[in-house]
Enzyme design. Sequence first.
Site, short mmCIF file in Angstrom:
data_model
loop_
_atom_site.label_atom_id
_atom_site.label_comp_id
_atom_site.label_asym_id
_atom_site.label_seq_id
_atom_site.Cartn_x
_atom_site.Cartn_y
_atom_site.Cartn_z
N HIS A 83 -7.57 -5.43 -1.04
CA HIS A 83 -6.37 -4.53 -1.45
C HIS A 83 -5.21 -5.34 -0.89
CE1 HIS A 83 -3.97 -0.97 -0.64
NE2 HIS A 83 -4.04 -1.06 0.59
N SER A 127 0.79 -1.19 0.01
CA SER A 127 0.06 -0.18 -0.02
C SER A 127 0.81 1.07 -0.09
CB SER A 127 -0.96 0.03 1.25
OG SER A 127 -1.90 0.76 1.01
N ASP A 157 -8.76 -3.40 -6.60
CA ASP A 157 -8.32 -3.04 -5.18
C ASP A 157 -8.99 -1.63 -4.97
OD1 ASP A 157 -6.54 -1.63 -3.49
OD2 ASP A 157 -4.97 -2.94 -3.77
#
Length: 535
Positions: A504, A249, A476
């Site tokens: 995600h 991320s 995502d």
Amino acid sequence: MPPSRLFRSTATTAAAAAAALALLLSGCSSGTSPSPGSAASPDRSTEAGADRPGSAAAPLQPLPTVIPNNLRPYYDQKLSWHDCGVAGFQCATMKAPLDYAKPSAATDLKLAVARKQATGPGDRLGSLMVNPGGPGGSAIDYLQQYAPQPTAVRARYDMVAMDPRGVARSEPVECLTDPQMDRFTQTDTTPDTPAEVSQLVTADRNFAKGCEARSGKLLPHVSTVEAARDMDVLRAALGDKKLTYMGASYGTFLGATYAGLYPTRAGRLVLDGAMNPSLDSRTINLDQTAGFNTAFTAFAAECVKKKDCPLGTKSAEDAGRQLSALFKKLDAHPAETGQERKLTESLATTGVIAAMYDQGTWPLLRESLAQAKAGDGRGLLALSDSYYERNSSGHYANQMYANPAVNCLDLPPAFTGPDQVRAALPAFRKASPVFGDNFAWSALSCAYWPVKSSGQTHRIEAKGAAPIVVVGTTRDPATPYTWAKGLSAQLSSATLLTYVGDGHTAYGRGSDCVDTAINTYLLEGTPPAKNKRCT
């Protein structure tokens, strides 16, 4: 009121949500045990990416390869390791300059580091540094809870984590008291009147003032560039010639920034759930709005096939309308939760957003929505609390303070005032009829930040770096697939690994194809085949 641009790994979001809800739902469920589901929704990802807005941004320039003399004391320091109190882990403290332009021992930061040494068999390959994202996620917590797997990688690498400056154990940014944060999270982010807009602006201003009052000296020095420079100091202190790194991320932005600053010292880098550094704040927020809409559509498409779907059984579009109606009802009449806090529209929206990070949380979301429609807000409140990292005692972790501190410093604000938000509402509503207003108004927060942004959009080319693996998931919500395509197109040595699915990030989430490709790269240095796609 979720801060804009929160990018953290599935493990730190969905697992927290599941833990928060498991105990709650065990006492009030209908008897069916929630179990992780697999989404069968169609791939709605956009295949464009290399020509996104920002592709003409100037490249990030590398730093000199020779370490300046005034930084030598930091690079030459020896870490003193001791038992962390967690089985198998050791901890240490690393010194870093508050200001790299003016290093001074009088203002040095103390950054927390942890490691789990390689277990063997096989020759040790060095250190593998990990970061779960955020910005503001604790890398040490992530390491201790999730990162010791897989066994083959752990056997050959010392697993290492450092809480970035301003985060958790490393000089944490502080902003509000817990009661103040409770009130802030309930701020209406879909204002319908001038008075509600004024209340939203006041809440953002008070949040910023609280951060300045409690962490004013630190706020100008928590940028991603500075955190990447800290990583290079740690690399040297660990005795590694090159950095081996796994970032999820926001951790992909941190890792890519490192590669841009130190291309010749970048080793095997895995960037999972990638961000695109060439995009401005407004584009980032708009893309994320569309990303969460895509994730909700996938959830709704699965939900409406079930007889007990709380959003009806007609279509995903109708489910979206029913969710919007629930939000509107909660805006007028917050639901009871069995405690002093009621479930407001803003808290309910945050709860739904929290469940979008991983399809394993969808069964819990369905049950929570059913409860909310019946007037019981406990499930969605628990999901919201997991997102905000609020524990059962009412204490908030540092992530929700570090997050805007980094974001607002890295890029100029998406909007400078309410009029700009109003003008942008049609675009945000088009991106998501359900979440558009919430995301647009939440993106106003950096307009009132007490420190002017020091960063700008840029491309990261990292010319001369070893092969880098960029991982993107097609549906995502938090880091849309187009961002992975954009980053991989910028990096001169990148290979894009695509996971066709929901949720995600991709590594360690059930795809043998993804896990094998990444493990092979980390252990052997061989990146995946070009344009490799996994399910």
